[in-house]
Design a protein around this motif. Structure first.
Motif, mmCIF file in Angstrom:
data_model
loop_
_atom_site.group_PDB
_atom_site.id
_atom_site.type_symbol
_atom_site.label_atom_id
_atom_site.label_comp_id
_atom_site.label_asym_id
_atom_site.label_seq_id
_atom_site.Cartn_x
_atom_site.Cartn_y
_atom_site.Cartn_z
ATOM 1 N N ARG A 224 0.811 -1.217 0.000
ATOM 2 C CA ARG A 224 0.000 0.000 0.000
ATOM 3 C C ARG A 224 0.846 1.270 0.000
ATOM 4 N NH1 ARG A 224 -3.974 -0.508 2.895
ATOM 5 N NH2 ARG A 224 -3.860 -2.742 3.309
ATOM 6 N N THR A 225 2.157 1.126 -0.259
ATOM 7 C CA THR A 225 3.064 2.273 -0.174
ATOM 8 C C THR A 225 3.614 2.654 -1.538
ATOM 9 O OG1 THR A 225 3.717 1.711 2.083
ATOM 10 C CG2 THR A 225 5.200 3.142 0.851
ATOM 11 N N VAL A 226 3.615 3.956 -1.814
ATOM 12 C CA VAL A 226 4.282 4.512 -2.985
ATOM 13 C C VAL A 226 5.502 5.275 -2.488
ATOM 14 C CG1 VAL A 226 4.081 5.997 -5.002
ATOM 15 C CG2 VAL A 226 2.072 4.746 -4.169
ATOM 16 N N LEU A 227 6.697 4.785 -2.848
ATOM 17 C CA LEU A 227 7.945 5.434 -2.454
ATOM 18 C C LEU A 227 8.360 6.441 -3.523
ATOM 19 C CD1 LEU A 227 10.351 2.600 -1.208
ATOM 20 C CD2 LEU A 227 9.008 4.190 0.171
ATOM 21 N N LEU A 228 8.771 7.616 -3.074
ATOM 22 C CA LEU A 228 9.269 8.651 -3.974
ATOM 23 C C LEU A 228 10.697 8.996 -3.586
ATOM 24 C CD1 LEU A 228 6.198 11.074 -3.834
ATOM 25 C CD2 LEU A 228 6.583 9.211 -5.460
ATOM 26 N N GLY A 229 11.569 9.056 -4.561
ATOM 27 C CA GLY A 229 12.951 9.425 -4.295
ATOM 28 C C GLY A 229 13.574 10.032 -5.533
ATOM 29 N N GLY A 230 14.859 10.384 -5.421
ATOM 30 C CA GLY A 230 15.511 10.986 -6.566
ATOM 31 C C GLY A 230 16.944 11.372 -6.279
#
Length: 387
Positions: A224-230
């Protein structure tokens, strides 16, 4: 003329930029405002971009991004945090984390869905929820608690329309790193109410007082998790515009669908530079983080010596001192400091009601400038007290 989009028209301009538009017209301003590394991109990464340009890598890539880059991102997450994502179907390269946030919310939300946003928070969170057709629901955090998110406060804000919780850790503007226990409590809450979790982890490498907890690795969180990175912060690649989403395949597939009709793909040259950033040893990143840590300690100590109570930031590159002792609200404080001493900070109120009584100061600024800013802030406080 006919009326334009009501949601966008109702969205105020960024409260951060207003002060820097003023500062741009002034001389001798020390800016502690913009959340951008003062380091240039490491040479080996720039060289990879130059080589890519020379070799003619100026075409589109696949919509999801270069397979090699997606493989490196997933391998890096596995190595650092034990995360398990499939680079083929659960990872997407975005044009910065900003696009990643927009895509995630557009995919998750139907019109009228509510997203719980603990604040103070990054200024883009609430507008992006609204632009995606959702309704942002603020929940407060307190500086007395280190800005930790209280699951009980979040639970009280949940309604039948709640769809997701949006959180950033380490956080902009507070520098707070969410305790593992607080994140585990949010996951349990999300399981209980069948909610999604959107986790902005762009500052994951910039932690100083303890390790980073990757939300997607906690028990019950992955599905249920959307990870955002960059790459903008730790690798000093803000202008290259390379971010990523890692999410369950059903979410990632729809994110690619929106991406292919809007952005199409992240810049080819930038993706190849990001490949180099993840392929080489971490020496330069580690050196930058160590330098930020040194500045953090000097700056927070200096703020406290001026009489401003400043929570110790555990991550990112922001200090969020209380300015209540000055008797001014945060906007008045920032405006007067800018005009009197030519030091630019951001009023805490632009990050949400819980930010009132604070200002955000970025210490991603050369140490001599930070030290001079402290002298000016001290002089301003003394003058204000005397006057």
């Amino acid at each position: 003329m006919r009326e334009l989009n009501k949601v966008i028209a109702a969205c105020p301009p960024s409260g951060i930029r207003r002060f820097f538009d003023i500062a741009a017209e002034m001389d001798d301003v020390i800016s502690l405002g913009v959340g951008e590394p003062d380091f240039v991109t490491p040479w080996r990464v720039r060289e990879a971009g130059i080589y890519a340009l020379e070799q003619g890598y100026t075409t589109y890539t696949s919509n999801a991004g270069l397979p090699q880059l997606r493989e490196l991102i997933c391998a890096d997450l596995a190595k650092r945090y034990g995360a398990d994502y499939d680079p083929g179907g659960e990872c997407l390269i975005t044009t910065g984390v900003s696009e990643g946030l927009d895509l995630a919310l557009r995919v998750l939300l139907n019109p009228g869905d509510e997203v719980i946003v603990p604040e103070p928070c990054y200024v883009a969170y609430e507008p992006c929820v609204a632009f995606a057709g959702g309704t942002p629901v603020r929940v407060p955090t307190r500086w007395e608690d280190g800005f930790a998110v209280d699951a009980e406060v979040v639970a009280a804000a949940i309604t039948p329309r709640t769809k997701a919780i949006l959180i950033g850790s380490p956080a902009n503007p507070t520098g707070a790193v969410q305790p593992r226990a607080a994140l585990e409590a949010l996951v349990r809450l999300a399981e209980e109410h069948d909610l999604y979790l959107v986790s902005d982890e762009i500052y994951d490498r910039l932690t100083y007082t303890g390790g980073h907890t990757c939300l997607g690795t906690l028990p019950g969180a992955r599905e249920r998790t959307v990870l955002l990175g960059g790459f903008s912060k730790a690798h000093a690649m803000t202008g290259w515009r390379v971010g990523w989403i890692c999410a369950p395949a059903a979410v990632a597939e729809l994110a690619v669908r929106v991406h292919q009709y809007t952005m199409l793909c992240a810049p080819h040259i930038s993706q190849l530079a990001a490949v180099e950033a993840l392929s080489a040893p971490d020496d330069e990143v580690d050196a930058m983080v160590a330098d930020y840590d040194r500045r953090r300690r000097v700056f927070v100590k200096g703020l406290r010596e001026t009489g401003l109570d400043c929570p110790e930031p555990g991550g990112a590159f922001y200090a969020f001192p209380s300015i209540r002792s000055s008797g001014m609200d945060s906007e008045t404080f920032a405006e007067r400091l800018l005009h009197a001493e030519h030091v630019a900070v951001v009023p805490g109120s632009v990050f949400g009601p819980s930010g009132e009584g604070h200002v955000r100061c970025s210490y991603a600024t050369a140490l001599p400038l930070l030290e001079e800013a402290l002298v000016r802030i001290d002089r301003f406080l003394r003058s204000s007290a005397a006057g």
